[in-house]
Motif scaffolding. Structure first.
Motif, PDB file in Angstrom:
ATOM      1  N   GLN A  81       0.803  -1.214   0.000  1.00 43.09           N
ATOM      2  CA  GLN A  81       0.000   0.000   0.000  1.00 43.09           C
ATOM      3  C   GLN A  81       0.836   1.265   0.000  1.00 43.09           C
ATOM      4  OE1 GLN A  81      -3.310  -0.008   2.620  1.00 43.09           O
ATOM      5  NE2 GLN A  81      -3.823   2.111   2.299  1.00 43.09           N
ATOM      6  N   GLU A  85       0.237   3.923  -2.929  1.00 45.15           N
ATOM      7  CA  GLU A  85      -0.470   5.150  -2.578  1.00 45.15           C
ATOM      8  C   GLU A  85       0.445   6.371  -2.588  1.00 45.15           C
ATOM      9  OE1 GLU A  85      -4.317   6.209   0.128  1.00 45.15           O
ATOM     10  OE2 GLU A  85      -2.948   4.650   0.835  1.00 45.15           O
ATOM     11  N   THR A  86       1.716   6.181  -2.270  1.00 46.82           N
ATOM     12  CA  THR A  86       2.647   7.307  -2.345  1.00 46.82           C
ATOM     13  C   THR A  86       2.818   7.758  -3.789  1.00 46.82           C
ATOM     14  OG1 THR A  86       3.830   6.641  -0.343  1.00 46.82           O
ATOM     15  CG2 THR A  86       5.010   8.075  -1.868  1.00 46.82           C
ATOM     16  N   LYS A 105      -9.667  -1.565  -3.681  1.00 45.01           N
ATOM     17  CA  LYS A 105      -9.439  -0.121  -3.748  1.00 45.01           C
ATOM     18  C   LYS A 105      -9.962   0.627  -2.527  1.00 45.01           C
ATOM     19  CE  LYS A 105     -13.688   1.147  -6.261  1.00 45.01           C
ATOM     20  NZ  LYS A 105     -14.215   1.778  -7.491  1.00 45.01           N
ATOM     21  N   PHE A 108      -7.620   2.402  -0.058  1.00 43.80           N
ATOM     22  CA  PHE A 108      -6.969   3.663  -0.370  1.00 43.80           C
ATOM     23  C   PHE A 108      -7.863   4.839   0.007  1.00 43.80           C
ATOM     24  CE2 PHE A 108      -5.110   0.618  -3.352  1.00 43.80           C
ATOM     25  CZ  PHE A 108      -3.761   0.841  -3.121  1.00 43.80           C
ATOM     26  N   ARG A 109      -7.251   5.996   0.166  1.00 34.63           N
ATOM     27  CA  ARG A 109      -8.042   7.207   0.355  1.00 34.63           C
ATOM     28  C   ARG A 109      -8.956   7.398  -0.848  1.00 34.63           C
ATOM     29  NH1 ARG A 109      -3.228  11.297   2.288  1.00 34.63           N
ATOM     30  NH2 ARG A 109      -3.031  10.530   4.431  1.00 34.63           N
ATOM     31  N   TYR A 112      -7.804   8.689  -4.218  1.00 34.58           N
ATOM     32  CA  TYR A 112      -6.893   7.894  -5.029  1.00 34.58           C
ATOM     33  C   TYR A 112      -7.543   6.638  -5.602  1.00 34.58           C
ATOM     34  CZ  TYR A 112      -3.609  10.767  -2.363  1.00 34.58           C
ATOM     35  OH  TYR A 112      -2.956  11.818  -1.775  1.00 34.58           O
ATOM     36  N   GLN A 113      -8.768   6.357  -5.229  1.00 31.82           N
ATOM     37  CA  GLN A 113      -9.393   5.103  -5.629  1.00 31.82           C
ATOM     38  C   GLN A 113      -9.630   5.001  -7.133  1.00 31.82           C
ATOM     39  OE1 GLN A 113     -12.874   4.503  -3.185  1.00 31.82           O
ATOM     40  NE2 GLN A 113     -11.676   4.314  -1.298  1.00 31.82           N
ATOM     41  N   TYR A 116      -6.357   4.227  -8.823  1.00 31.82           N
ATOM     42  CA  TYR A 116      -5.992   2.834  -8.590  1.00 31.82           C
ATOM     43  C   TYR A 116      -6.765   1.918  -9.538  1.00 31.82           C
ATOM     44  CZ  TYR A 116      -5.598  -1.660  -6.146  1.00 31.82           C
ATOM     45  OH  TYR A 116      -5.391  -2.983  -5.829  1.00 31.82           O
ATOM     46  N   ARG A 328       0.804   7.633   4.117  1.00 29.51           N
ATOM     47  CA  ARG A 328      -0.135   7.328   5.193  1.00 29.51           C
ATOM     48  C   ARG A 328       0.461   7.581   6.579  1.00 29.51           C
ATOM     49  NH1 ARG A 328      -5.343   5.325   4.973  1.00 29.51           N
ATOM     50  NH2 ARG A 328      -6.120   5.624   2.855  1.00 29.51           N
TER      51      ARG A 328
END
Length: 348
Positions: A81, A85-86, A105, A108-109, A112-113, A116, A328
């Motif tokens: 993750q 995510e970064t 997904k 993730f925030r 960002y989904q 992704y 995160r």
């Protein structure tokens, strides 16, 4: 899709947690439309004057190693993750050809989904070596365990084939202390690699500002809040010590970390410590059931009379926020700051 390998780190977490779901039933999701896009030449904008770029990272043996980039990577395999995510947060999600190590997904925030969902290969399971090589990556980002001989192969294997690698510093077995500075450095280095320095500085700045806010607003406090960080591993209760990222965040926020050495602890010892706040680490297999983990403290007959239980200061702390957390880490800072200084965040 060929035979798939499961990452050893998450697999170990699932086994230790006593999780009964069959993780091998979670196949890699293939997005044919996104794959077509990756097979069509794309010109990414970047400033040629910013290259070549050299950063120091690590090899599989844990040794520092120089990584050289003559231009931003265009075909990235990202594992776990924090890696995925970064990169999404830096705005280079369109370079990720495979993002694996995350079940869905929803982890993730929300912002960002959608990005992704546009990655050609996603899912919990890792691609096998043959498939990974067929994707022709120019960068692989992951944990130290990702580059084990029986997982995605050592860094040397990829370097000989002209593929750069990036290992999250806090995931290094040789790393004796995991810190926020490590997370900041990872984000800034990835920013340099992709010519996203301004965005990387912004992400790190948000975290630093959150730490500074808590520190500045509590400078006059006579007594530092006393925190205990625990994780349930089956019937055992493990304490996160000062060498963990969570422990470092407590220190950065000027809290006092109880039981600073990482070890197993009996619940009767929790009573003796009488912490001001308890953080319960929630691992991947328990995401969505955070309250159940908190209840193991709050509803235990030997602990129900603790002050922190009565005051509602037993908080879930997701593993993704305090282990090789990347962007995160911000969540980890917020959660721990709220637990240490609840009165400070009532109106914020």
């Amino acid at each position: 899709m060929r035979k798939i390998l499961v990452g050893s780190a998450l697999f170990a977490c699932l086994l230790l947690s006593g999780c009964t779901r069959n993780i091998f039933t979670l196949p890699v999701q293939e997005n044919p439309e996104a794959l077509v896009r990756f097979n069509t030449p794309v010109q990414y904008d970047y400033n040629p004057a910013h290259y070549p770029v050299t950063i120091e990272n690590f090899n599989t043996q844990g040794e520092p190693e120089q990584q050289n980039f003559t231009k931003p990577p265009e075909r990235v395999v990202a594992v776990w993750q924090n890696s995925i995510e970064t990169l999404l947060a830096l705005g280079v999600g369109d370079r990720i050809i495979a993002g694996n190590g995350v079940p869905d997904k929803k982890f993730f925030r929300k912002e960002y989904q959608e990005q992704y969902s546009k990655i050609p290969y996603t899912g919990l399971q890792l691609l096998d070596l043959e498939t990974t090589m067929m994707l022709k990556p120019d960068l692989i980002v992951g944990w130290h365990s990702t580059f084990a001989p029986k997982v995605i192969r050592p860094t040397e294997f990829w370097h000989k084939r002209g593929v750069n690698t990036f290992i999250a510093r806090s995931s290094m077995i040789t790393n004796k202390k995991r810190t926020l500075e490590n997370e900041y450095k990872d984000i800034l280095d990835l920013g340099k690699i992709f010519d996203k320095n301004e965005r990387a500085q912004e992400l790190v700045g948000q975290m630093q500002q959150e730490v500074q806010y808590a520190v500045s607003q509590t400078a006059g406090f006579k007594q530092r809040p006393r925190a205990l960080i625990v994780e349930f591993l089956g019937k055992d209760v493990n304490v996160y010590g000062e060498r963990s990222l969570a422990g470092d965040i407590v220190r950065e926020l000027h809290g006092e970390l109880l039981s600073p050495k990482e070890h197993n602890i009996g619940l009767e010892q929790v009573v003796d410590l009488d912490p001001d706040v308890i953080f319960v680490v929630v691992i991947e297999s328990h995401y969505g059931r955070e309250q159940d983990m908190v209840n193991r403290i709050t509803q235990h007959k030997a602990l129900k009379n603790l002050r922190c239980v009565k005051e509602g200061r037993v908080l879930p702390l997701p593993l993704y926020a305090i282990y090789s957390a990347g962007v995160r880490s911000y969540d980890g800072i917020k959660i721990i700051a709220n637990g240490l200084y609840p009165e400070l965040y009532k109106e914020k």
